[in-house]
Design an enzyme around this catalytic site. Structure first.
Site, PDB file in Angstrom:
ATOM      1  N   THR A  92       3.193   4.163   1.561  1.00 10.39           N
ATOM      2  CA  THR A  92       4.476   3.999   1.915  1.00 10.39           C
ATOM      3  C   THR A  92       4.585   6.024   1.962  1.00 10.39           C
ATOM      4  O   THR A  92       4.456   6.603   0.844  1.00 10.39           O
ATOM      5  CB  THR A  92       5.188   3.654   2.780  1.00 10.39           C
ATOM      6  OG1 THR A  92       6.302   3.754   3.257  1.00 10.39           O
ATOM      7  CG2 THR A  92       6.092   3.254   0.422  1.00 10.39           C
TER       8      THR A  92
ATOM      9  N   GLY B 203      12.224  -2.607  -2.707  1.00  6.87           N
ATOM     10  CA  GLY B 203      13.128  -3.105  -1.172  1.00  6.87           C
ATOM     11  C   GLY B 203      12.245  -2.909   0.439  1.00  6.87           C
ATOM     12  O   GLY B 203      10.907  -3.207   0.686  1.00  6.87           O
ATOM     13  N   PHE B 204      13.160  -2.242   1.148  1.00  7.51           N
ATOM     14  CA  PHE B 204      13.104  -1.766   2.031  1.00  7.51           C
ATOM     15  C   PHE B 204      13.268  -0.998   2.831  1.00  7.51           C
ATOM     16  O   PHE B 204      14.057   0.326   1.938  1.00  7.51           O
ATOM     17  CB  PHE B 204      14.004  -3.133   3.335  1.00  7.51           C
ATOM     18  CG  PHE B 204      15.765  -3.000   3.054  1.00  7.51           C
ATOM     19  CD1 PHE B 204      15.921  -2.025   3.655  1.00  7.51           C
ATOM     20  CD2 PHE B 204      16.214  -3.324   2.031  1.00  7.51           C
ATOM     21  CE1 PHE B 204      17.016  -2.056   3.762  1.00  7.51           C
ATOM     22  CE2 PHE B 204      16.949  -4.241   1.830  1.00  7.51           C
ATOM     23  CZ  PHE B 204      17.866  -3.466   2.821  1.00  7.51           C
ATOM     24  N   ALA B 205      12.603   0.198   3.599  1.00  7.30           N
ATOM     25  CA  ALA B 205      12.770   1.495   3.972  1.00  7.30           C
ATOM     26  C   ALA B 205      12.932   1.258   5.873  1.00  7.30           C
ATOM     27  O   ALA B 205      11.566   0.242   5.619  1.00  7.30           O
ATOM     28  CB  ALA B 205      11.477   2.221   3.531  1.00  7.30           C
TER      29      ALA B 205
ATOM     30  N   CYS C 284       0.746   1.705   4.887  1.00  3.40           N
ATOM     31  CA  CYS C 284       1.048   0.458   4.198  1.00  3.40           C
ATOM     32  C   CYS C 284      -0.677  -0.340   4.474  1.00  3.40           C
ATOM     33  O   CYS C 284      -0.769  -1.531   4.674  1.00  3.40           O
ATOM     34  CB  CYS C 284       1.794  -0.406   4.866  1.00  3.40           C
ATOM     35  SG  CYS C 284       3.457  -0.092   5.285  1.00  3.40           S
TER      36      CYS C 284
ATOM     37  N   GLU D 145       0.552  -0.780   0.442  1.00  4.26           N
ATOM     38  CA  GLU D 145      -0.093  -0.287  -0.118  1.00  4.26           C
ATOM     39  C   GLU D 145       1.172   1.280   0.461  1.00  4.26           C
ATOM     40  O   GLU D 145       2.182   1.526  -0.388  1.00  4.26           O
ATOM     41  CB  GLU D 145      -1.010   0.158   0.956  1.00  4.26           C
ATOM     42  CG  GLU D 145      -1.653  -0.819   1.211  1.00  4.26           C
ATOM     43  CD  GLU D 145      -2.759  -0.760   0.082  1.00  4.26           C
ATOM     44  OE1 GLU D 145      -3.336   0.367  -0.309  1.00  4.26           O
ATOM     45  OE2 GLU D 145      -3.777  -1.659  -0.246  1.00  4.26           O
TER      46      GLU D 145
END
Length: 230
Positions: A87, A162-164, A180, A85
């Protein structure tokens, strides 16, 4: 961070970048992905950077989770092809974009998501913090607060997005969204537990944990061609 050559390990190029506009990083990821679709023998890549303030929505995400009118907004908003969702990215949040060929690891997206969570959990453990998973969701929580968001896109088993990890960002930008799409679980940042923590020090631990979790040899590199010179 160049380790001794181990013939058993895949090489992964580490691109440590500074503050980069979201669309520039997105275009860079897409070009790396396209190159690897055409030539799967190319080395994997891990990009670590920060973004100026920006909101992104995943492919099927619901714009109702924005607390402002997307068409009349002064905010920077992009809909992209990752899962997940809405971000928010901003300075003080460390973002990691692995461009990995999963055929070298495991062709299993759930496994890959859990591995990314494991990278973050190991970094938190270095600071004596116990990162947690919540089974119905993707990401990492600390004492009920979400400190890391994860969203990926995979094409022909090659990953992007990827990631945060919220290290020390200005958290007010999160107040304009339902992060999210989870309304009952607040977001948090590591600075709440570790005053004075910086992205610079966390980069080292992210890289170290990523190398351990994926069993790769990280080779710190400078990107060729695509990026403007700093």
């Amino acid at each position: 961070m160049i380790h001794s050559n181990d013939p058993q390990k895949n090489i992964c190029l580490l691109y440590n970048q500074g503050l980069m506009p979201y669309l520039e990083a997105h275009g860079w990821q897409r070009s790396l992905l396209t190159e690897r679709i055409h030539d799967p023998s190319l080395d994997d890549v891990l990009i670590l950077l920060e973004h100026p303030p920006v909101y992104t929505l995943g492919q099927g995400s619901n714009s109702d989770f924005l607390k402002f009118d997307i068409d009349k907004s002064q905010y920077n908003v992009h809909r992209v092809e990752r899962g997940g969702e809405v971000t928010y990215h901003c300075p003080g949040q460390l973002v990691g974009y692995p461009i990995l060929n999963l055929q070298r690891y495991r062709k299993d997206l759930h496994w890959y998501l859990r591995q990314l969570e494991e990278v973050i959990i190991r970094v938190l453990a270095i600071y004596g913090l116990q990162g947690e998973r919540i089974p119905a969701f993707t990401g990492v929580w600390l004492q009920g607060r979400k400190v890391a968001a994860i969203g990926i896109k995979v094409s022909r088993w090659i990953t992007m997005h990827g990631f945060a990890l919220n290290v020390c960002p200005d958290m007010t930008g999160f107040e304009r969204i339902v992060p999210c799409g989870i309304s009952d679980k607040p977001v948090g940042s590591l600075a709440e537990w570790i005053p004075g923590i910086t992205c610079q020090e966390v980069r080292f631990y992210i890289a170290q944990s990523f190398a351990e979790v994926f069993g790769v040899e990280l080779v710190e590199s400078q990107p060729q061609g695509f990026l403007r010179s700093e």
